[in-house]
Write a protein that holds these residues in place. Structure first.
Motif, mmCIF file in Angstrom:
data_model
loop_
_atom_site.group_PDB
_atom_site.id
_atom_site.type_symbol
_atom_site.label_atom_id
_atom_site.label_comp_id
_atom_site.label_asym_id
_atom_site.label_seq_id
_atom_site.Cartn_x
_atom_site.Cartn_y
_atom_site.Cartn_z
ATOM 1 N N ILE A 42 0.864 -1.185 0.000
ATOM 2 C CA ILE A 42 0.000 0.000 0.000
ATOM 3 C C ILE A 42 0.897 1.230 0.000
ATOM 4 C CG2 ILE A 42 -1.722 1.314 1.296
ATOM 5 C CD1 ILE A 42 -2.601 -1.405 2.542
ATOM 6 N N ILE A 43 0.612 2.162 -0.903
ATOM 7 C CA ILE A 43 1.275 3.465 -0.902
ATOM 8 C C ILE A 43 0.214 4.497 -0.568
ATOM 9 C CG2 ILE A 43 2.569 5.163 -2.235
ATOM 10 C CD1 ILE A 43 3.459 2.880 -4.081
ATOM 11 N N ILE A 44 0.490 5.343 0.420
ATOM 12 C CA ILE A 44 -0.542 6.272 0.892
ATOM 13 C C ILE A 44 0.044 7.663 1.103
ATOM 14 C CG2 ILE A 44 -0.216 5.463 3.271
ATOM 15 C CD1 ILE A 44 -3.276 5.940 3.663
ATOM 16 N N MET A 45 -0.632 8.644 0.526
ATOM 17 C CA MET A 45 -0.305 10.053 0.762
ATOM 18 C C MET A 45 -1.292 10.603 1.786
ATOM 19 S SD MET A 45 -0.499 13.335 -1.831
ATOM 20 C CE MET A 45 1.049 13.091 -2.697
ATOM 21 N N SER A 46 -0.772 11.107 2.885
ATOM 22 C CA SER A 46 -1.618 11.578 3.981
ATOM 23 C C SER A 46 -1.585 13.101 4.084
ATOM 24 C CB SER A 46 -1.138 10.976 5.311
ATOM 25 O OG SER A 46 -1.730 11.647 6.413
ATOM 26 N N ALA A 47 -2.738 13.665 4.425
ATOM 27 C CA ALA A 47 -2.832 15.105 4.690
ATOM 28 C C ALA A 47 -1.941 15.539 5.841
ATOM 29 C CB ALA A 47 -4.285 15.462 5.003
ATOM 30 N N HIS A 48 -1.537 14.583 6.671
ATOM 31 C CA HIS A 48 -0.811 14.928 7.894
ATOM 32 C C HIS A 48 0.704 14.819 7.764
ATOM 33 C CE1 HIS A 48 -4.460 15.503 10.193
ATOM 34 N NE2 HIS A 48 -4.954 14.478 9.525
ATOM 35 N N TRP A 49 1.198 14.627 6.529
ATOM 36 C CA TRP A 49 2.639 14.729 6.300
ATOM 37 C C TRP A 49 2.864 15.793 5.234
ATOM 38 C CZ3 TRP A 49 6.453 10.320 4.460
ATOM 39 C CH2 TRP A 49 7.771 10.805 4.533
ATOM 40 N N GLU A 50 2.764 17.054 5.665
ATOM 41 C CA GLU A 50 3.045 18.158 4.766
ATOM 42 C C GLU A 50 4.557 18.366 4.705
ATOM 43 O OE1 GLU A 50 0.258 21.640 5.045
ATOM 44 O OE2 GLU A 50 -0.308 20.602 6.886
ATOM 45 N N SER A 51 5.053 18.652 3.521
ATOM 46 C CA SER A 51 6.497 18.822 3.348
ATOM 47 C C SER A 51 6.751 19.889 2.298
ATOM 48 C CB SER A 51 7.130 17.492 2.919
ATOM 49 O OG SER A 51 6.588 17.072 1.671
ATOM 50 N N ASN A 52 7.999 20.343 2.244
ATOM 51 C CA ASN A 52 8.382 21.278 1.186
ATOM 52 C C ASN A 52 8.623 20.527 -0.113
ATOM 53 O OD1 ASN A 52 8.284 23.610 2.821
ATOM 54 N ND2 ASN A 52 10.274 23.110 3.693
ATOM 55 N N ALA A 53 9.426 19.463 -0.037
ATOM 56 C CA ALA A 53 9.686 18.618 -1.200
ATOM 57 C C ALA A 53 9.018 17.268 -0.991
ATOM 58 C CB ALA A 53 11.193 18.443 -1.384
ATOM 59 N N LEU A 54 8.847 16.534 -2.071
ATOM 60 C CA LEU A 54 8.263 15.197 -2.000
ATOM 61 C C LEU A 54 9.206 14.256 -1.255
ATOM 62 C CD1 LEU A 54 6.086 13.161 -2.898
ATOM 63 C CD2 LEU A 54 7.308 12.963 -5.088
ATOM 64 N N GLU A 55 8.653 13.503 -0.289
ATOM 65 C CA GLU A 55 9.447 12.551 0.492
ATOM 66 C C GLU A 55 8.767 11.185 0.478
ATOM 67 O OE1 GLU A 55 11.068 13.832 4.273
ATOM 68 O OE2 GLU A 55 10.484 15.908 3.841
ATOM 69 N N VAL A 56 9.580 10.154 0.639
ATOM 70 C CA VAL A 56 9.105 8.774 0.670
ATOM 71 C C VAL A 56 9.662 8.103 1.916
ATOM 72 C CG1 VAL A 56 9.108 6.536 -0.514
ATOM 73 C CG2 VAL A 56 9.028 8.650 -1.852
ATOM 74 N N SER A 57 8.803 7.462 2.684
ATOM 75 C CA SER A 57 9.258 6.764 3.893
ATOM 76 C C SER A 57 10.007 5.495 3.507
ATOM 77 C CB SER A 57 8.071 6.399 4.787
ATOM 78 O OG SER A 57 8.510 5.557 5.846
ATOM 79 N N THR A 58 11.242 5.396 3.994
ATOM 80 C CA THR A 58 12.046 4.194 3.776
ATOM 81 C C THR A 58 12.227 3.412 5.077
ATOM 82 O OG1 THR A 58 14.068 5.496 4.083
ATOM 83 C CG2 THR A 58 13.304 5.184 1.819
ATOM 84 N N ALA A 59 11.404 3.732 6.080
ATOM 85 C CA ALA A 59 11.521 3.063 7.377
ATOM 86 C C ALA A 59 11.134 1.585 7.261
ATOM 87 C CB ALA A 59 10.627 3.742 8.412
ATOM 88 N N VAL A 130 3.295 -1.051 4.160
ATOM 89 C CA VAL A 130 2.720 0.270 3.914
ATOM 90 C C VAL A 130 3.852 1.282 3.762
ATOM 91 C CG1 VAL A 130 1.244 2.104 4.815
ATOM 92 C CG2 VAL A 130 0.636 -0.293 5.240
ATOM 93 N N ILE A 131 3.809 2.031 2.674
ATOM 94 C CA ILE A 131 4.790 3.090 2.444
ATOM 95 C C ILE A 131 4.048 4.411 2.358
ATOM 96 C CG2 ILE A 131 6.507 4.013 0.836
ATOM 97 C CD1 ILE A 131 7.022 1.080 0.005
#
Length: 258
Positions: A42-59, A130-131
């Motif tokens: 699952i890839i999910i874009m959330s309203a609660h991770w606002e950023s300046n540049a696009l980021e991807v969680s690699t955790a 989940v990413i």
């Protein structure tokens, strides 16, 4: 292995209380998951991770973040321990690079409630990687839409793409204590306009968001509406999975893009 194509989704995740008081939308999310092939990821874009540049969680295994205050204690005890997938995250970063969309890896970001709250109802076993990707608020709507377009081919690899926000989101105008369940005209008009345009494949009218009736009253800030632009990029065929309002003016719609 025969891989099945999954849709893209826009999910209105509502108040954090949805986790323990699912109202109508919790069962709708459960039914939706039962009617889909089980995702490989699952890839999910959330309203609660606002950023300046696009980021991807690699955790590898992001912690469950209770990014809210003043709610019942049982809400803070909830965990959603689904694994991340650093290798797949690197593939996503490469897709962005190939599309000339600058993006950065983030290995420390915890998982906010825009991610884990809807997934609690869809996949409570938390057994699907989940990413999370960020919402770059400096990007115009058509660029956020393009993020969805870049990831759309992953749907054919049984990857579920989700934009998690809210079709309306003006917390100051909600009936927090049940004073009224009546949906105000400014909220229903906004919602109906968006659905009408999407139904008629007029995506440009939605991406031109400043012209939508009552947009500022429904979204004093844009972060809960913008994940819809991402979801729109994932598919050209629109349908409504669920529609309801909570606390008067909080839209709880779920949309599907095939």
């Amino acid at each position: 292995m025969n891989l099945q194509t999954l849709p893209g989704l826009f999910i209105s995740h509502g108040s954090p209380m949805l986790a323990i008081n699912p109202e109508q939308v919790g069962p709708a999310l459960d039914r939706l998951s039962l009617n889909l092939p089980k995702p490989k990821a699952i890839i999910i874009m959330s309203a609660h991770w606002e950023s300046n540049a696009l980021e991807v969680s690699t955790a590898i295994r992001p912690t469950t973040w209770h990014d809210f205050r003043g709610f019942p204690e049982e809400l803070y005890e909830i965990r959603y321990p689904a694994a991340g997938d650093p290798e797949f995250a690197e593939e996503i970063l490469k897709r962005f690079a190939d599309a000339h969309l600058p993006a950065h890896a983030n290995s420390t970001r915890p998982r906010d409630h825009g991610v884990w709250m809807p997934l609690l109802h869809m996949y409570p076993e938390a057994d699907i990687p989940v990413i999370e990707i960020s919402l770059p608020m400096n990007m115009p709507a058509d660029e956020i839409y393009r993020i969805g377009q870049v990831l759309a081919p992953l749907r054919e690899q049984q990857v579920l793409l989700i934009g998690s926000g809210s079709i309306t989101h003006n917390l100051r105008e909600l009936s927090w204590h049940g004073e009224s369940d009546e949906v105000p005209e400014w909220a229903s008009t906004f919602r109906n306009y968006v659905v009408s345009k999407l139904t008629h494949s007029d995506y440009d009218a939605v991406l031109d968001w400043p012209t939508i009736p009552y947009v500022n009253r429904n979204h004093p800030t844009l972060e809960h509406f913008a994940p819809l632009f991402f979801a729109m990029g994932t598919g050209t065929r629109f349908s409504v999975v669920h529609s309801s309002f909570s606390m008067g003016a909080l839209g709880m719609d779920i949309y599907r893009f095939d």
